[in-house]
Design an enzyme around this catalytic site. Structure first.
Site, PDB file in Angstrom:
ATOM      1  N   ASP A  34       0.855  -1.198   0.000  1.00 26.86           N
ATOM      2  CA  ASP A  34       0.000   0.000   0.000  1.00 26.86           C
ATOM      3  C   ASP A  34       0.884   1.239   0.000  1.00 26.86           C
ATOM      4  O   ASP A  34       1.923   1.248   0.664  1.00 26.86           O
ATOM      5  CB  ASP A  34      -0.906  -0.020   1.258  1.00 26.86           C
ATOM      6  CG  ASP A  34      -2.167   0.802   1.071  1.00 26.86           C
ATOM      7  OD1 ASP A  34      -2.047   2.017   0.813  1.00 26.86           O
ATOM      8  OD2 ASP A  34      -3.267   0.237   1.164  1.00 26.86           O
ATOM      9  N   THR A  38      -4.681   6.612   0.558  1.00 26.75           N
ATOM     10  CA  THR A  38      -6.003   6.595   1.205  1.00 26.75           C
ATOM     11  C   THR A  38      -6.075   5.485   2.261  1.00 26.75           C
ATOM     12  O   THR A  38      -6.944   5.539   3.130  1.00 26.75           O
ATOM     13  CB  THR A  38      -7.160   6.393   0.187  1.00 26.75           C
ATOM     14  OG1 THR A  38      -6.893   5.213  -0.574  1.00 26.75           O
ATOM     15  CG2 THR A  38      -7.290   7.588  -0.735  1.00 26.75           C
ATOM     16  N   GLY A  39      -5.190   4.530   2.210  1.00 30.52           N
ATOM     17  CA  GLY A  39      -5.127   3.486   3.240  1.00 30.52           C
ATOM     18  C   GLY A  39      -4.436   4.029   4.491  1.00 30.52           C
ATOM     19  O   GLY A  39      -3.886   5.128   4.477  1.00 30.52           O
ATOM     20  N   ASP A  59       4.152   1.967  -3.971  1.00 31.51           N
ATOM     21  CA  ASP A  59       3.112   2.375  -4.915  1.00 31.51           C
ATOM     22  C   ASP A  59       3.122   1.399  -6.091  1.00 31.51           C
ATOM     23  O   ASP A  59       4.093   1.347  -6.852  1.00 31.51           O
ATOM     24  CB  ASP A  59       3.416   3.803  -5.389  1.00 31.51           C
ATOM     25  CG  ASP A  59       2.322   4.365  -6.278  1.00 31.51           C
ATOM     26  OD1 ASP A  59       1.527   3.572  -6.837  1.00 31.51           O
ATOM     27  OD2 ASP A  59       2.271   5.600  -6.424  1.00 31.51           O
ATOM     28  N   TYR A 148     -12.151   7.124 -12.628  1.00 33.76           N
ATOM     29  CA  TYR A 148     -12.266   5.853 -11.903  1.00 33.76           C
ATOM     30  C   TYR A 148     -12.925   4.798 -12.794  1.00 33.76           C
ATOM     31  O   TYR A 148     -12.410   3.683 -12.939  1.00 33.76           O
ATOM     32  CB  TYR A 148     -13.093   6.074 -10.639  1.00 33.76           C
ATOM     33  CG  TYR A 148     -13.222   4.865  -9.744  1.00 33.76           C
ATOM     34  CD1 TYR A 148     -12.112   4.327  -9.094  1.00 33.76           C
ATOM     35  CD2 TYR A 148     -14.464   4.276  -9.510  1.00 33.76           C
ATOM     36  CE1 TYR A 148     -12.234   3.226  -8.254  1.00 33.76           C
ATOM     37  CE2 TYR A 148     -14.597   3.183  -8.665  1.00 33.76           C
ATOM     38  CZ  TYR A 148     -13.486   2.660  -8.044  1.00 33.76           C
ATOM     39  OH  TYR A 148     -13.615   1.576  -7.205  1.00 33.76           O
ATOM     40  N   LYS A 152     -11.053   1.417 -14.283  1.00 31.08           N
ATOM     41  CA  LYS A 152     -11.486   0.062 -13.936  1.00 31.08           C
ATOM     42  C   LYS A 152     -11.932  -0.713 -15.181  1.00 31.08           C
ATOM     43  O   LYS A 152     -11.747  -1.930 -15.263  1.00 31.08           O
ATOM     44  CB  LYS A 152     -12.616   0.114 -12.905  1.00 31.08           C
ATOM     45  CG  LYS A 152     -12.163   0.560 -11.513  1.00 31.08           C
ATOM     46  CD  LYS A 152     -11.265  -0.471 -10.830  1.00 31.08           C
ATOM     47  CE  LYS A 152     -11.007  -0.136  -9.376  1.00 31.08           C
ATOM     48  NZ  LYS A 152     -10.102  -1.111  -8.725  1.00 31.08           N
ATOM     49  N   ARG A 189     -17.715   8.823   1.508  1.00 28.82           N
ATOM     50  CA  ARG A 189     -18.849   8.078   0.971  1.00 28.82           C
ATOM     51  C   ARG A 189     -20.041   8.165   1.923  1.00 28.82           C
ATOM     52  O   ARG A 189     -19.913   8.546   3.079  1.00 28.82           O
ATOM     53  CB  ARG A 189     -18.443   6.637   0.673  1.00 28.82           C
ATOM     54  CG  ARG A 189     -17.738   6.590  -0.681  1.00 28.82           C
ATOM     55  CD  ARG A 189     -17.199   5.246  -1.015  1.00 28.82           C
ATOM     56  NE  ARG A 189     -16.003   4.959  -0.266  1.00 28.82           N
ATOM     57  CZ  ARG A 189     -15.196   3.947  -0.511  1.00 28.82           C
ATOM     58  NH1 ARG A 189     -15.469   3.116  -1.479  1.00 28.82           N
ATOM     59  NH2 ARG A 189     -14.110   3.754   0.211  1.00 28.82           N
TER      60      ARG A 189
HETATM   61  N1  UDP Z   1     -24.184  11.098  -1.024  1.00 27.65           N
HETATM   62  C1  UDP Z   1     -24.939  11.968  -0.253  1.00 27.65           C
HETATM   63  N2  UDP Z   1     -24.314  12.577   0.795  1.00 27.65           N
HETATM   64  C2  UDP Z   1     -23.012  12.395   1.107  1.00 27.65           C
HETATM   65  C3  UDP Z   1     -22.262  11.489   0.328  1.00 27.65           C
HETATM   66  C4  UDP Z   1     -22.882  10.860  -0.731  1.00 27.65           C
HETATM   67  O1  UDP Z   1     -26.126  12.167  -0.495  1.00 27.65           O
HETATM   68  O2  UDP Z   1     -22.541  13.000   2.084  1.00 27.65           O
HETATM   69  C5  UDP Z   1     -24.851  10.410  -2.150  1.00 27.65           C
HETATM   70  C6  UDP Z   1     -24.096  10.433  -3.451  1.00 27.65           C
HETATM   71  O3  UDP Z   1     -24.346  11.616  -4.191  1.00 27.65           O
HETATM   72  C7  UDP Z   1     -24.634   9.193  -4.119  1.00 27.65           C
HETATM   73  C8  UDP Z   1     -24.860   8.230  -2.966  1.00 27.65           C
HETATM   74  O4  UDP Z   1     -24.945   9.037  -1.807  1.00 27.65           O
HETATM   75  O5  UDP Z   1     -25.858   9.471  -4.749  1.00 27.65           O
HETATM   76  C9  UDP Z   1     -23.722   7.234  -2.780  1.00 27.65           C
HETATM   77  O6  UDP Z   1     -22.527   7.965  -2.752  1.00 27.65           O
HETATM   78  P1  UDP Z   1     -21.130   7.348  -2.373  1.00 27.65           P
HETATM   79  O7  UDP Z   1     -20.143   8.460  -2.430  1.00 27.65           O
HETATM   80  O8  UDP Z   1     -21.208   6.586  -1.103  1.00 27.65           O
HETATM   81  O9  UDP Z   1     -20.807   6.264  -3.481  1.00 27.65           O
HETATM   82  P2  UDP Z   1     -21.158   6.104  -5.042  1.00 27.65           P
HETATM   83  O10 UDP Z   1     -22.175   5.046  -5.071  1.00 27.65           O
HETATM   84  O11 UDP Z   1     -21.683   7.399  -5.587  1.00 27.65           O
HETATM   85  O12 UDP Z   1     -19.881   5.715  -5.648  1.00 27.65           O
END
Ligand code: UDP
Length: 314
Positions: A34, A38-39, A59, A148, A152, A189
């Site tokens: 790692d 971010t880890g 890396d 991203y 992927k 997230r």
């Molecule tokens: N989201 C939100 N508030 C936050 C973070 C995310 O409403 O503080 C929403 C984001 O716009 C998406 C969903 O939650 O519609 C999931 O977002 P996340 O970043 O967890 O992962 P994604 O599935 O988008 O990769």
């Protein structure tokens, strides 16, 4: 399959560290690699001193050499939170492309099985719902998520090229939204954001009207699915996630109920290209792996919020 020597890239990340723990618990030895962008070494609590565990600070987008025999290379290194897509876009593209190439090369040199952590993001903002593995997706290559998603998609393509052209033994998993202990509080997230906000009595930041959907997989279910695919004879790609779909607003309400928080809801702008809906079709995972998720969102959120509140894992 146990007593293997397994390289886990991204081994100090959220999913990678859970994977390392499960591999050690079943008797494998683990080399975690790692670069810690971010880890975190904190994620290795309880395993860093294990006699079958080695950590390499490196890396994988650069050349990667691991001395000695290797039975499997699990490529989990990549920032995966949408907040990182703007912050470190080049690193994301590099680890998905160069990092995948380097780790494929390592697996080939060692005669090892190769396991690629791909993502539901390869489906982009999906027009087919729920998403089966046969769906080719709806990705904007130019938008902020493209760094991203396309990295992927390239990673899947080069993994299949090594499989077809070099005969490399490969597995590809498409991971759907996963949550649980060891997510960073500032990961960005939705599940970690909402829990951290609720516990601190701060506003819950809903993007848009909160009607967009996701299907949230508790990390223990996810890791069980990953290991089932690793041990199987099936190349993939295979979706691993949870099939129960919730709106972001429903998630916010659940988090408030489970934490007993009285945080207010705040409605912020929706990120560009934020997928409107997401749910895995798990037919393939059920039939080829005999795997299915077991932990409900209520149970998983309770466990995760206990952990964020300073409690233990489990
Ligand atoms: N989201 C939100 N508030 C936050 C973070 C995310 O409403 O503080 C929403 C984001 O716009 C998406 C969903 O939650 O519609 C999931 O977002 P996340 O970043 O967890 O992962 P994604 O599935 O988008 O990769």
């Amino acid at each position: 399959m146990a007593d293997q020597r397994v390289v886990v890239t991204g081994g100090a990340g959220f999913l990678g560290s859970h994977l390392c723990r499960s591999l050690l618990a079943r008797g494998d030895s683990v080399v975690a690699v790692d670069n810690l962008i971010t880890g975190s070494l904190d994620n290795l609590t309880g395993i860093s001193g294990h006699r079958d565990f080695t950590f390499v600070h490196s890396d994988v987008s650069n050349f990667l050499h691991v001395p000695g025999p290797v039975d499997a290379v699990l490529h989990f290194a990549s920032p995966a939170s949408p907040v990182d897509f703007d912050r470190i876009p080049i690193q994301i593209l590099k680890v998905g492309s160069l990092g995948t190439h380097n780790t494929l090369g390592l697996a080939r040199e060692k005669g090892a099985r190769y396991f690629l952590a791909s993502t539901s993001e390869v489906y982009g903002d999906p027009l087919v719902h729920p998403q089966p593995e046969t769906y080719w997706g709806n990705v904007n290559p130019l938008g902020p998520r493209g760094v991203y998603d396309e990295a992927k998609r390239f990673a899947e393509a080069i993994t299949m090229a090594y499989h077809r052209h070099h005969g490399l033994d490969v597995r590809i998993v498409r991971i759907f939204n996963t949550y649980g202990p060891y997510m960073r509080p500032d990961d960005g997230r939705v599940v970690s954001n909402f829990i951290v906000q609720a516990l601190a009595g701060k506003p819950i930041t809903i993007h848009g009207d909160g009607k967009q959907t996701r299907s949230f997989s508790y990390v223990d279910d996810e890791v069980r699915g990953l290991l089932a695919l690793l041990d199987s004879d099936y190349v993939g790609p295979v979706n691993i996630g949870n099939p129960t779909e919730f709106t972001v607003l429903e998630l916010a309400e659940k988090v408030l109920a489970i934490t007993g928080s009285s945080s207010e809801l705040r409605f912020d702008p929706r990120p560009v290209d934020d997928p409107t809906q997401r749910r895995p079709d798990l037919t393939l995972a059920r039939s080829v792996l005999g795997w299915k998720p077991e932990i409900s969102l209520d149970e998983g959120l309770a466990r995760t919020s206990r952990w964020f509140a300073g409690g233990s894992v489990g």
